[in-house]
Write an enzyme that holds these catalytic residues in place. Structure first.
Site, PDB file in Angstrom:
ATOM      1  N   GLN A  66       0.926  -1.062  -0.170  1.00 18.65           N
ATOM      2  CA  GLN A  66      -0.109  -0.195   0.051  1.00 18.65           C
ATOM      3  C   GLN A  66       0.808   1.396  -0.006  1.00 18.65           C
ATOM      4  OE1 GLN A  66      -2.428   1.620   3.478  1.00 18.65           O
ATOM      5  NE2 GLN A  66      -4.142   1.420   1.847  1.00 18.65           N
ATOM      6  N   CYS A  96      -6.901   6.853   5.058  1.00 21.33           N
ATOM      7  CA  CYS A  96      -6.206   7.217   6.208  1.00 21.33           C
ATOM      8  C   CYS A  96      -6.506   8.378   6.699  1.00 21.33           C
ATOM      9  CB  CYS A  96      -4.843   6.890   6.197  1.00 21.33           C
ATOM     10  SG  CYS A  96      -3.856   7.008   8.091  1.00 21.33           S
ATOM     11  N   GLY A 209     -15.294  -2.854  10.666  1.00 23.36           N
ATOM     12  CA  GLY A 209     -16.387  -3.332  11.791  1.00 23.36           C
ATOM     13  C   GLY A 209     -16.602  -4.689  11.797  1.00 23.36           C
ATOM     14  N   ARG A 230      -8.296  -5.342  12.916  1.00 15.99           N
ATOM     15  CA  ARG A 230      -8.282  -5.577  14.221  1.00 15.99           C
ATOM     16  C   ARG A 230      -8.605  -6.912  14.510  1.00 15.99           C
ATOM     17  NH1 ARG A 230     -11.062  -0.420  16.788  1.00 15.99           N
ATOM     18  NH2 ARG A 230     -11.969  -0.590  14.728  1.00 15.99           N
TER      19      ARG A 230
END
Length: 333
Positions: A66, A96, A209, A230
């Site tokens: 990236q 970002c 999410g 995450r």
């Protein structure tokens, strides 16, 4: 476009987390998940220590570099370098929200400059033969989400980008920290689903999410792929079932102890090589803390790694000691 299974399951690019050691650990758990580097600026790739910044192990494939930037010529040059290093894909960060990327005119602020992103994509595609893709948000600040997302995607797709990973939240460039931007703006999966339905020829990967493989399986009924961040990092045992998700669409969030132990055996020779090359044991074990989350002995595993892997001269005996907390734990009948 036919759905490419390469995009069915990805581990998100995460600053300070998805370094080369993390990616090799994740690869020991999943053979097919698409792995991403941390974001690296085009300037850093061009002028910096390339081996340190973007070097990777051949076992990591498929892997995406990236890039951060907004200057077509620099992104094209960085893409050429990435292709020379053997990356499977280059991606432009348009999502970002940190102050650093705003000051450098890249990241989420590029959602407001689709013509610039289109020019970058065109230059990069002219420079390389590997795919050039984009990761974005749905909108920025007060901008209307539907008009912003569809207008951005259409403009960039016209320049030749066929694959978009969409974090299904707005980015708030003022008022929220990068950490808050990961949780506070509400998720809008329906909007991204509309994008896929109305632009069926594009490959649309959903990010934001998603916490379980069961949820991933449900989303794969709508989208070409899912990206976990995450959840994949903090409970990496999920990756041991990612290949089945990719192949069959079935999501199983049960920790497979045998698969986790086998992954550690796969990862161990790499760890030994890196220790011999001068890396600290903690550089690798810090990515492994959640491997046995929720299992008997997991606390001892984490405590041993966090306390002893950081010590000078720590070697694989620390890993063995940590692992005994798990393998010798008494599982209640």
């Amino acid at each position: 476009m036919k759905t490419n299974q390469t995009y069915r399951f990805s581990v998100a690019p995460m600053m300070d987390w998805t370094d080369r050691h993390c990616r090799m650990f994740h690869r020991s758990l999943s053979k097919r998940a698409l792995l991403w580097t941390e974001m690296v600026t085009a300037d850093a790739v061009i002028h910096g220590d390339r081996s340190r910044l973007i070097g990777f192990n051949e076992a990591e494939h498929p892997v995406v570099l990236q890039l951060g930037g907004s200057e077509p010529a620099k992104l094209a040059e960085a893409s050429r370098i990435a292709e020379g290093f053997g990356y499977d894909e280059v991606n432009i960060n348009c999502g970002c929200p940190s102050d650093r990327v705003q000051s450098g005119r890249f990241g989420a602020c590029l959602m407001q400059e689709p013509d610039v992103v289109a020019d970058c994509v065109a230059a990069m595609r002219d420079a390389v033969s590997i795919p050039v893709t984009v990761k974005c948000r749905v909108a920025v600040d007060e901008d209307p989400p539907r008009e912003t997302l569809f207008g951005f995607v259409d403009k960039v797709a016209a320049a030749g980008c066929e694959v978009f990973t969409v974090h299904a939240r707005k980015a708030w460039l003022s008022g929220l920290s990068p950490k808050e931007n990961r949780d506070i703006p509400p998720l809008d999966y329906d909007l991204v689903a509309d994008l896929k339905a109305e632009r069926p020829d594009l490959t649309i990967i959903l990010n934001g999410g998603i916490k379980t493989l069961a949820d991933s399986a449900e989303h794969l009924k709508t989208f070409d792929g899912v990206m976990l961040g995450r959840a994949a990092y903090q409970t990496p045992y999920l990756l041991a079932a990612a290949d089945r998700l990719i192949e069959t669409g079935e999501g199983d969030d049960t920790l497979d102890m045998d698969a986790c132990l086998a992954a550690l055996e796969t990862y161990r020779p790499y760890m030994a090589e890196q220790l011999a090359a001068g890396w600290k044991l903690s550089s690798m074990t810090r990515h492994m803390m959640g491997l046995f989350a929720g299992q008997p002995g997991a606390r001892g595993w984490r405590r041993t790694l966090s306390e002893k892997a950081v010590k000078p001269g720590a070697d694989l005996s620390v890993l063995d000691e940590a692992l005994r907390h798990v393998t010798e734990a008494v599982v209640p009948a």
